[in-house]
Design an enzyme around this catalytic site. Structure first.
Site, short mmCIF file in Angstrom:
data_model
loop_
_atom_site.label_atom_id
_atom_site.label_comp_id
_atom_site.label_asym_id
_atom_site.label_seq_id
_atom_site.Cartn_x
_atom_site.Cartn_y
_atom_site.Cartn_z
N ASN A 67 -93.21 39.70 26.15
CA ASN A 67 -93.31 40.05 24.73
C ASN A 67 -93.69 38.95 23.75
O ASN A 67 -94.03 39.26 22.61
CB ASN A 67 -91.97 40.64 24.26
CG ASN A 67 -91.59 41.88 25.00
OD1 ASN A 67 -92.31 42.87 25.00
ND2 ASN A 67 -90.45 41.84 25.65
N TYR A 68 -93.57 37.69 24.14
CA TYR A 68 -93.71 36.64 23.14
C TYR A 68 -94.81 35.61 23.37
O TYR A 68 -95.31 35.03 22.43
CB TYR A 68 -92.38 35.90 22.97
CG TYR A 68 -91.36 36.72 22.22
CD1 TYR A 68 -91.47 36.86 20.84
CD2 TYR A 68 -90.33 37.36 22.87
CE1 TYR A 68 -90.56 37.62 20.14
CE2 TYR A 68 -89.41 38.12 22.18
CZ TYR A 68 -89.53 38.25 20.80
OH TYR A 68 -88.63 39.01 20.10
N MET A 69 -95.15 35.34 24.61
CA MET A 69 -96.12 34.28 24.84
C MET A 69 -97.52 34.87 24.96
O MET A 69 -97.77 35.71 25.84
CB MET A 69 -95.75 33.51 26.13
CG MET A 69 -94.31 33.00 26.10
SD MET A 69 -93.82 31.92 27.45
CE MET A 69 -94.40 32.76 28.87
#
Length: 525
Positions: free
Chosen positions: A472-474
């Site tokens: 979800n974030y990188m």
DNA sequence: TACTAGACTTGGAAAAATATTC
DNA sequence: GAATATTTTTCCAAGTCTAGTA
């Protein structure tokens, strides 16, 4: 099951609910009074006032538990062949639900009835989540598309809509929280999801060119006279530097957790000269515990915000997420609190990933995990320590000790052989040569080094969950470009699901940089 | 401006599948 | 080749944030 020591017959409906409870005997939930109370209230409603069962304490669910355990064992004992066949049959039967014209469907099954398993101290845990019927389900299909046949004879869909402004294919109201919905969406690998994923990362990347001025701006506002402006500045600082979540208001019938805007005074304490101690429960009741040295003005501001407030009062009493996000929009179109989390996670990955690397593939992938770990720590992505962790550690330690003994033996033998004496420890018929011993010694050293490293990595990561940040974030383009630059097969860092989810990122140039100064900046400023 | 319905992303645990070890 | 450890997938809970309404 038994009631007051005697066998008792239940209707199928009563028994189904009893089974949901019985199988949870060995879980944490079974020990929680709220869980048991909520279950009993809902089961009692089904049993009715005149039922033989009047007291939960007199119920003995052991026969059901044992039956369930036996069923589980039976399933386990099935041959690999049988399991495979069963799986194929299931997949075949479901295939027609797994696809729409353009793409695959995510989770297309309705949630089966069960006991609600809220996280943390959820006031609704244990409540009965009732069965979902076609009458609960709203479908969203094309205007000309034929309406899918209702699979339950005699039933019909709640509604059929033709709304092309949303992406969901179906939804139903969550029986636990009737105001909320459960959706059927397209699969993670679908082009629609991929497109919005790409937009998310592009937006975060756009922050690169704005972040300096944003930081300057909120730093200036630390000294603002106006309390709301000052609170916005400090909250933005915390969201930016600590990757905190926005922190929407929550109802009383949910677990008591907080994010930045909903922090209470007791969640942050001052530790002179300029450290803040954070201790609160965040999303999923995961504890956030951190001690941070902060800007002096932030320290003073927090001191002021806490002044005269009793426990339980909002630290940022003039603030909520909509005010905060409205302010952020002035800096950049579409900017919200969560964009900072994405930006800082991706920034961290890119800056942590080293460009000078060891020679082996293993060393390279270990480097990736190390950088991934830094991101996970920033985002406070945690997992509970696995059940056998300490036993596994002990076993590894024992093994290392064993290797160290072996190493000593090899060293003494080598000394002997070099002096022309017979080795003490070797039991081989033909005594080893000095060269052989040296080679073995080097091998043993390498094994000890590797195992020692594995051990510390394992201990290091025992509470860190790497998956969430990866999913979800990188920004996957950082990973893909880095792999291209260092000739690492992408399959070494992305599994099958991630490869499909990130298909949109695979063609990125090897020299892609997430935080290029002009990265993703507006075409026309 | 406040409220809330609605729609979407993010999250850890558990189950299932696969790899490794003995 | 069975037991154990690790990785992947599934499940569904729990967040964020927008937009419409009063």
């Amino acid at each position: 099951m038994l009631y007051n020591g005697r066998p008792i017959d239940l209707t199928p409906e009563e028994e189904e609910i009893a089974t949901m409870f019985a199988v949870m005997k060995d879980t944490d939930y079974a020990t929680k009074p709220v869980f048991v109370k909520n279950f009993w209230e809902d089961w009692k409603k089904v049993l009715g006032p005149k039922h033989v069962i009047q007291k939960l304490e007199l119920c003995d669910f052991t026969p059901i538990f044992d039956w369930h355990a036996a069923e589980k064992e039976k399933k386990k004992q099935m041959s690999a062949e049988e399991k495979k066949q069963l799986k194929e049959e299931k997949a075949k039967a479901e295939e027609r639900y797994a696809w729409v014209l353009i793409d695959g469907v995510g989770n297309f099954r309705v949630e089966p009835p069960g006991l609600f398993r809220g996280r943390g101290e959820h006031p609704k845990m244990g409540k009965l989540k009732r069965r979902i019927f076609p009458e609960d389900i709203v479908l969203n299909i094309g205007k000309e598309a034929p309406v899918p046949e209702c699979p339950l004879p005699g039933h019909k869909w709640k509604e059929v809509r033709h709304d092309n402004t949303v992406t969901w294919l179906a939804f139903w109201n969550d029986p636990i929280n009737v105001k909320e919905f459960k959706y059927v969406f397209l699969h993670q690998s679908s082009s629609l999801k991929g497109k919005s994923d790409e937009e998310k990362y592009d937006k975060a990347r756009k922050l690169t060119s704005k972040i300096d001025s944003i930081r300057e701006s909120y730093t200036k506002d630390f000294k603002e006279k106006d309390v709301e402006a000052r609170q916005i500045a400090v909250a933005t600082y915390l969201i930016d530097r600590l990757a905190l979540r926005a922190g929407n208001e929550k109802d009383d019938d949910e677990a008591d957790t907080v994010g930045c805007c909903s922090l209470k005074v007791e969640h942050v304490s001052l530790s002179p000269p300029n450290s803040l101690e954070f201790d609160f429960l965040g999303k999923d009741s995961i504890r956030y515990q951190n001690s941070v040295v902060v800007n002096e003005e932030v320290y003073d501001a927090i001191h002021d915000f806490k002044k005269g407030k009793k426990e339980g009062v909002d630290l940022f009493d003039r603030l909520d997420t909509s005010k905060l996000n409205a302010h952020l929009k002035k800096y950049m179109q579409g900017l919200t609190a969560k964009v900072f989390r994405t930006y800082n996670a991706s920034y961290t990955l890119e800056t942590q990933l080293k460009e000078t690397l060891g020679a082996t593939l293993n060393e390279k992938t270990a480097e990736y995990s190390r950088a991934n770990k830094e991101v996970a720590i920033l985002c406070n992505h945690q997992r509970t320590v696995s059940k056998g962790h300490s036993a596994q550690m002990e076993r590894l330690e024992a093994k290392i000790a064993e290797l160290k003994t072996l190493r000593e033996e090899l060293a003494t033998d080598l000394g002997k052989v070099k002096k022309g004496k017979p080795p003490v420890h070797s039991t081989a018929k033909r005594p080893p040569t000095a060269e052989q011993l040296e080679k073995k010694l080097a091998q043993t050293d390498a094994r000890i080094a590797k195992m020692t490293l594995d051990l510390s990595v394992k201990e290091d990561l025992k509470t860190v969950a790497l998956g969430t940040s990866k999913i979800n974030y990188m920004d996957p383009r950082i990973t893909v470009a880095w792999c291209k630059r260092h000739e690492i097969p992408i399959e070494k860092v992305f599994n099958k699901s991630l490869l499909a989810k990130f298909a949109w990122a695979m063609n990125v140039e090897p020299n892609f940089r997430f935080c290029e100064a002009d990265g993703g900046a507006d075409e026309d400023p």
